[in-house]
Motif scaffolding. Sequence first.
Motif, PDB file in Angstrom:
ATOM      1  N   PHE A   1       0.839  -1.201   0.000  1.00  0.00           N
ATOM      2  CA  PHE A   1       0.000   0.000   0.000  1.00  0.00           C
ATOM      3  C   PHE A   1       0.872   1.249   0.000  1.00  0.00           C
ATOM      4  O   PHE A   1       2.074   1.189   0.302  1.00  0.00           O
ATOM      5  N   GLU A   2       0.273   2.373  -0.341  1.00  0.00           N
ATOM      6  CA  GLU A   2       0.913   3.679  -0.253  1.00  0.00           C
ATOM      7  C   GLU A   2       0.032   4.606   0.572  1.00  0.00           C
ATOM      8  O   GLU A   2      -1.192   4.496   0.544  1.00  0.00           O
ATOM      9  N   VAL A   3       0.672   5.515   1.305  1.00  0.00           N
ATOM     10  CA  VAL A   3      -0.047   6.535   2.056  1.00  0.00           C
ATOM     11  C   VAL A   3       0.350   7.892   1.479  1.00  0.00           C
ATOM     12  O   VAL A   3       1.532   8.231   1.455  1.00  0.00           O
ATOM     13  N   LYS A   4      -0.648   8.648   1.018  1.00  0.00           N
ATOM     14  CA  LYS A   4      -0.379   9.915   0.351  1.00  0.00           C
ATOM     15  C   LYS A   4      -1.086  11.065   1.062  1.00  0.00           C
ATOM     16  O   LYS A   4      -2.190  10.910   1.575  1.00  0.00           O
ATOM     17  N   LYS A   5      -0.443  12.225   1.085  1.00  0.00           N
ATOM     18  CA  LYS A   5      -1.013  13.423   1.684  1.00  0.00           C
ATOM     19  C   LYS A   5      -2.040  14.031   0.743  1.00  0.00           C
ATOM     20  O   LYS A   5      -1.842  14.080  -0.475  1.00  0.00           O
ATOM     21  N   THR A   6      -3.161  14.490   1.304  1.00  0.00           N
ATOM     22  CA  THR A   6      -4.177  15.213   0.536  1.00  0.00           C
ATOM     23  C   THR A   6      -4.395  16.578   1.181  1.00  0.00           C
ATOM     24  O   THR A   6      -3.831  16.876   2.240  1.00  0.00           O
ATOM     25  N   SER A   7      -5.224  17.399   0.559  1.00  0.00           N
ATOM     26  CA  SER A   7      -5.486  18.735   1.104  1.00  0.00           C
ATOM     27  C   SER A   7      -6.228  18.681   2.434  1.00  0.00           C
ATOM     28  O   SER A   7      -6.157  19.613   3.239  1.00  0.00           O
ATOM     29  N   SER A   8      -6.941  17.595   2.691  1.00  0.00           N
ATOM     30  CA  SER A   8      -7.732  17.491   3.925  1.00  0.00           C
ATOM     31  C   SER A   8      -7.230  16.426   4.895  1.00  0.00           C
ATOM     32  O   SER A   8      -7.739  16.298   5.999  1.00  0.00           O
ATOM     33  N   GLY A   9      -6.238  15.630   4.491  1.00  0.00           N
ATOM     34  CA  GLY A   9      -5.748  14.566   5.354  1.00  0.00           C
ATOM     35  C   GLY A   9      -4.816  13.630   4.609  1.00  0.00           C
ATOM     36  O   GLY A   9      -3.826  14.069   4.029  1.00  0.00           O
ATOM     37  N   ILE A  10      -5.147  12.340   4.607  1.00  0.00           N
ATOM     38  CA  ILE A  10      -4.334  11.358   3.889  1.00  0.00           C
ATOM     39  C   ILE A  10      -5.233  10.390   3.123  1.00  0.00           C
ATOM     40  O   ILE A  10      -6.433  10.275   3.398  1.00  0.00           O
ATOM     41  N   GLN A  11      -4.630   9.690   2.171  1.00  0.00           N
ATOM     42  CA  GLN A  11      -5.284   8.579   1.492  1.00  0.00           C
ATOM     43  C   GLN A  11      -4.391   7.350   1.596  1.00  0.00           C
ATOM     44  O   GLN A  11      -3.176   7.445   1.445  1.00  0.00           O
ATOM     45  N   ILE A  12      -5.011   6.206   1.849  1.00  0.00           N
ATOM     46  CA  ILE A  12      -4.308   4.932   1.861  1.00  0.00           C
ATOM     47  C   ILE A  12      -4.724   4.156   0.627  1.00  0.00           C
ATOM     48  O   ILE A  12      -5.910   3.845   0.453  1.00  0.00           O
ATOM     49  N   HIS A  13      -3.760   3.864  -0.256  1.00  0.00           N
ATOM     50  CA  HIS A  13      -4.023   3.165  -1.508  1.00  0.00           C
ATOM     51  C   HIS A  13      -3.578   1.713  -1.378  1.00  0.00           C
ATOM     52  O   HIS A  13      -2.373   1.425  -1.389  1.00  0.00           O
ATOM     53  N   LEU A  14      -4.525   0.807  -1.219  1.00  0.00           N
ATOM     54  CA  LEU A  14      -4.195  -0.611  -1.201  1.00  0.00           C
ATOM     55  C   LEU A  14      -3.904  -1.088  -2.615  1.00  0.00           C
ATOM     56  O   LEU A  14      -4.614  -0.727  -3.556  1.00  0.00           O
ATOM     57  N   ALA A  15      -2.871  -1.912  -2.782  1.00  0.00           N
ATOM     58  CA  ALA A  15      -2.487  -2.416  -4.101  1.00  0.00           C
ATOM     59  C   ALA A  15      -3.347  -3.620  -4.482  1.00  0.00           C
ATOM     60  O   ALA A  15      -4.100  -4.174  -3.669  1.00  0.00           O
ATOM     61  N   SER A  16      -3.203  -4.044  -5.735  1.00  0.00           N
ATOM     62  CA  SER A  16      -4.005  -5.159  -6.258  1.00  0.00           C
ATOM     63  C   SER A  16      -3.684  -6.484  -5.563  1.00  0.00           C
ATOM     64  O   SER A  16      -4.471  -7.420  -5.615  1.00  0.00           O
ATOM     65  N   ASN A  17      -2.519  -6.571  -4.894  1.00  0.00           N
ATOM     66  CA  ASN A  17      -2.137  -7.815  -4.219  1.00  0.00           C
ATOM     67  C   ASN A  17      -2.586  -7.864  -2.757  1.00  0.00           C
ATOM     68  O   ASN A  17      -2.205  -8.769  -2.013  1.00  0.00           O
ATOM     69  N   TYR A  18      -3.417  -6.913  -2.345  1.00  0.00           N
ATOM     70  CA  TYR A  18      -3.883  -6.875  -0.962  1.00  0.00           C
ATOM     71  C   TYR A  18      -4.831  -8.032  -0.666  1.00  0.00           C
ATOM     72  O   TYR A  18      -5.718  -8.349  -1.469  1.00  0.00           O
TER      73      TYR A  18
END
Length: 233
Positions: free
Chosen positions: A141-158
Amino acid sequence: MNKIMMLLFLALSSCIGEDIVNDSVPEQLRIVSNLHQLRVGDVVKLEASYFNRVGEKEDKRVLWESSDSIVISIDTITTSLTAASEGIATVIAKTSGMSEVLSDQYHVAVLPEKEEVLVLPELTKVGTFAKVSSYASAGDFEVKKTSSGIQIHLASNYVADQSLPGFALFLTNNPNSLANALQIDAYDDEDGAHYKGSFIYSIDDLGLNDYSYLVQWCRPYSILVGQALIIDK
């Protein structure tokens, strides 16, 4: 009916049998936010968080240092730094732990007053789930900063195990305990829990450095199923 009850008992017994006894984690001092480029004259408030041996945030006195006070000067009264002159310096935070001095640091480039500061994207964090029980757990997964907080992007192998009597995904600073953890997924198995493949969670009012683990739990029985350390990409 008796057969069904027996199967349920065996499932719950195996879950309970894998409970975590030792919930201690290493102490940590973490600089909450930082800017890697400043212009001469900029003033920035310094912030850092201390987490104890059970992952709880505690108030502690933090000492700040600059590797080059000509480039970056630090006001210990206001806990702020000033970009004093062109150059590169390291900002260092320190505090006393239970048995040693804890520290964190980051590098700052100070540019001329009129030079445009590049708008650099905040560092992306990443992680990979490790299986810590007999149940299925895997994926990146990746954790990315957004204007209001964060997003957690789970990958296809999750992958998360669908056979559990209850499931939840948490952000935490202590993978061995639910205390002070932030739940980001459902746990009744019929209310939006995600078990396989790509998915995005959006969480408001969080920073990239607020939590250090993403964990999967059998929540009704407080059993750790899988865990991932969140690190710099």
